[in-house]
Design an enzyme around this catalytic site. Structure first.
Site, PDB file in Angstrom:
ATOM      1  CG  ASN A 172      32.867  79.342  -8.958  1.00 20.07           C
ATOM      2  OD1 ASN A 172      33.452  78.451  -8.376  1.00 20.07           O
ATOM      3  ND2 ASN A 172      33.192  80.621  -8.819  1.00 20.07           N
ATOM      4  N   GLY A 173      31.042  76.880  -7.248  1.00 16.48           N
ATOM      5  CA  GLY A 173      30.700  76.935  -5.836  1.00 16.48           C
ATOM      6  C   GLY A 173      30.338  75.584  -5.261  1.00 16.48           C
ATOM      7  CD  GLU A 174      31.968  72.838  -3.307  1.00 18.22           C
ATOM      8  OE1 GLU A 174      31.169  71.877  -3.348  1.00 18.22           O
ATOM      9  OE2 GLU A 174      33.076  72.839  -3.883  1.00 18.22           O
ATOM     10  NE  ARG A 210      34.637  68.208 -10.794  1.00 18.28           N
ATOM     11  CZ  ARG A 210      34.432  66.912 -10.658  1.00 18.28           C
ATOM     12  NH1 ARG A 210      34.788  66.085 -11.633  1.00 18.28           N
ATOM     13  NH2 ARG A 210      33.859  66.417  -9.574  1.00 18.28           N
ATOM     14  CG  LEU A 211      39.193  73.389  -6.771  1.00 15.98           C
ATOM     15  CD1 LEU A 211      40.648  73.001  -7.020  1.00 15.98           C
ATOM     16  CD2 LEU A 211      39.137  74.664  -5.941  1.00 15.98           C
ATOM     17  CB  ALA A 212      37.666  67.611  -8.829  1.00 12.96           C
ATOM     18  CB  ILE A 213      35.896  69.989  -3.689  1.00 12.53           C
ATOM     19  CG1 ILE A 213      37.113  70.911  -3.893  1.00 12.53           C
ATOM     20  CG2 ILE A 213      35.606  69.798  -2.201  1.00 12.53           C
ATOM     21  CD1 ILE A 213      36.953  72.291  -3.317  1.00 12.53           C
ATOM     22  N   GLY A 227      37.585  82.276   8.985  1.00 16.40           N
ATOM     23  CA  GLY A 227      36.781  82.998   9.972  1.00 16.40           C
ATOM     24  C   GLY A 227      36.135  84.262   9.447  1.00 16.40           C
ATOM     25  CB  CYS A 236      46.495  90.522 -28.935  1.00 14.21           C
ATOM     26  SG  CYS A 236      46.307  91.901 -30.077  1.00 14.21           S
TER      27      CYS A 236
END
Length: 627
Positions: free
Chosen positions: A118-120, A89-92, A413, A25
């Site tokens: 996931n997160g900081e 991964r979003l590498a920060i 904000g 599918c």
């Protein structure tokens, strides 16, 4: 994105034919920051997580948009149970270190722990130091990843105690191979406010007793589709953890949120100064500058984002001088139609902060015609059919898309309105206690509404958003302020003057920042505009007129039959619902709507300012900086 699964030995054997159908599918992949695949189990066959199976990779990569910097998967068998994890991964933080890629598979204190998160975690260094100094922890970290400390805290303190020590935005799943029971322990948790999402559902199982099933966790609904029984899917609520033994357990229980009679301002010894609030906010902003990549901020032109800019800019300039030895302008992003309240206010704020020498301001202008074709894609990524939310998500999509071209992270904000009575309908509140209780109510919906939009629209473009107003310490301080200071005067709303919504917050930041820059008065005292309103006073009405042509009267007449759960009341609501149902059929119960069809309609008092279709008098949004 997150996902993980746990199979019984019987359920593991019943997968192959269903998975083959899923592959035929065209199940595509994308990734968030954590994942684990668990397809429907209907018939016997080879184990889903055998070496030849692509199910885990496919399910992980459905969330590629959330983590475009790479993905990994991990799987194993322990005792009678099979587990799997996948992560994009979003590498920060520590971006070039491949040891910082998840899932983490660690042996800590002779315990095997698997983590996808996931997160900081903003306090990762201080927390690890505390584990060493106060708890005698000797295990070394293998990376500079802030999320790795979750595993260390879990190993030393246990899940419930560990999650209470985390300061940040997060959703994670841990599997521990427990030698004592020879079983797999599972622990999942979500941050106190709901900044990062986490869903889970159960797999089907065709067995003699019918009781065998597995769990699947994911950062987004789209990675659960086809892998679980849709009726079992739920969102882990903010401030909760989950285990198979206990189910959902609330761990975030501040007095201001949990106690109806909370009133520390009545104590003569309770003294919070304006400087206390300002300093707490400065710390919240500084904490969220933690990054090893370029970042910027969303400047809507509303007072909340301008306050973030007011405090962020001096900190950013000092950071650039100290670390990089330069004065590079900070990237800043605004979205709106030509001459809209948001765009013009943002331009005025940029000039007051020093102009292009210190701020690299990018404006994403749009016209209504260019965005209508994007709505199906936006609803797919938003995973909701809440009309008020989708209206604001449309310009937010354009904003995030533009920002992601330049940076990986932004400050926003979000959250000030839920702490300082920022919405216009607060003008009809009659008592301070009503104000306090309403703030608690709408704070409790943040994870379903504002933060849901913020996460989905930014992560759809591989961009992370951080929200300093919702720092837990700043929130605790703000909610201990006498709500009498948050009462709104109707006449002040009409005249854009003191006494209007969020007067307390506006006055706190009326003065100059550390470099002598101030928020322009027309911006400081402009009306609260939801993003769907601030991007153009007539944007919502244009949107609704266009959508009305796409839904027939006959469809509306049958809406209660077609959609018995959360039945649409307007053509706009039905249009969004129809798109949602195409992708997430059977998961309509997961979406949490405002009582009465909008934020204002659920308040303890009656307000005539809003209907299901939005703000009645959009003229309230205009200000002096517009042409």
């Amino acid at each position: 994105m997150l996902a993980a699964k746990q199979f019984s030995s019987i359920a593991r054997q019943a997968v192959a034919s269903t998975q083959a159908k899923r592959q035929l599918c065209g199940l595509v992949a994308a990734v968030d920051d954590v994942w684990n695949s668990t397809p429907n189990i209907h018939a016997s066959g080879p184990p889903i997580l055998s070496e030849s199976s692509t199910a885990l990779t496919d399910a992980t990569r459905i969330l590629d948009h959330r983590g475009p910097d790479g993905y990994l998967t991990s799987r194993g068998v322990y005792g009678p149970q099979r587990w799997a994890m996948g992560h994009t991964r979003l590498a920060i933080v520590d971006p070039s270190n491949r040891k910082a890629d998840m899932p983490f598979n660690l042996t800590l204190d002779n315990r095997k722990i698997h983590l996808a998160a996931n997160g900081e975690i903003y306090n990762h260094n201080s927390l690890y130091s505390d584990l060493q100094k106060k708890h005698g922890w000797n295990e070394k970290r293998i990376s500079g990843s802030d999320c790795e400390v979750i595993a260390h805290a879990y190993a030393k303190l246990g899940g419930p105690a560990a999650v209470r020590q985390l300061d940040g935005m997060f959703a994670f799943v841990i599997f521990e191979e427990c030698e004592e029971t020879v079983k797999l322990k599972t622990f999942a948790a979500r941050d106190p406010v709901g900044i990062k999402p986490l869903y889970y559902g159960r797999t089907h199982a065709a067995t003699d007793d019918g009781d065998s099933y597995g769990y699947v966790f994911s950062s987004e609904l789209k990675a659960l589709v086809g892998h679980v029984d849709p009726a079992t899917v739920v969102a882990l609520p903010p401030g909760h953890y989950w285990t198979p033994e206990e189910g959902m357990v609330r761990y975030y229980e501040p007095d201001w949120l949990m106690k109806d009679d909370y009133a520390p301002w009545e104590d003569a010894d309770h003294n919070i100064t304006d400087d206390d609030v300002r300093e707490a906010f400065r710390k919240a902003v500084e904490k969220r500058m933690m990054a090893d990549v370029d970042y910027g901020f969303f400047l809507s032109g509303g007072v909340d984002s301008c306050i973030v800019a007011h405090d962020l800019l001096p900190l950013y300039k000092e950071e650039r001088r100290r670390i990089f030895g330069d004065d590079r302008p900070i990237p800043t992003f605004t979205v709106g139609m030509e001459n809209s309240p948001d765009v013009m206010a943002a331009k005025g704020m940029v000039e007051n902060l020093g102009g292009s020498k210190v701020i690299d301001h990018k404006i994403r202008s749009f016209t209504p015609d260019e965005v209508f074709d994007l709505i199906p894609k936006i609803v797919y990524h938003m995973e909701t059919y809440e009309a008020e939310l989708i209206r604001s998500a449309i310009p937010n999509w354009l904003l995030a898309e533009r920002a992601a071209q330049d940076v990986k992270m932004v400050l926003t904000g979000e959250g000030a309105d839920e702490l300082f009575a920022g919405y216009l309908y607060f003008a009809d509140a009659e008592t301070p206690r009503q104000v306090q209780n309403e703030l608690r109510r709408i704070y409790g919906m943040l994870g379903n509404i504002n933060l849901h939009r913020t996460d989905r629209m930014t992560m759809a473009h591989g961009l992370e958003a951080r929200v300093p107003f919702l720092d837990t310490e700043f929130t605790k301080l703000s909610m201990s302020i006498d709500p009498a200071r948050k009462i709104v005067d109707k006449e002040a709303v009409r005249t854009n003057s003191r006494g209007r919504e969020k007067t307390l917050l506006r006055e706190l930041f009326e003065g100059p920042n550390s470099e002598g820059h101030v928020i322009p008065r027309p911006v400081l005292w402009r009306a609260k505009a939801m993003q769907c309103e601030g991007v153009g006073e007539d944007w919502v009405s244009i949107l609704q007129r266009r959508i009305a042509t796409l839904v027939s009267d006959a469809e509306m007449d049958e809406a209660h039959l077609t959609y018995p759960v959360n039945t649409p009341h307007t053509k706009e609501e039905l249009y969004y619902r129809r798109i949602y149902d195409e992708h997430f059929h059977g998961m309509e119960h997961v979406v949490k709507l405002w009582e009465g069809g909008g934020r204002a309609m659920g308040a303890a008092w009656k307000s005539e300012m809003y209907t299901r279709e939005g703000l009645k008098d959009v003229n309230l949004l205009s200000h002096a900086l517009q042409d």
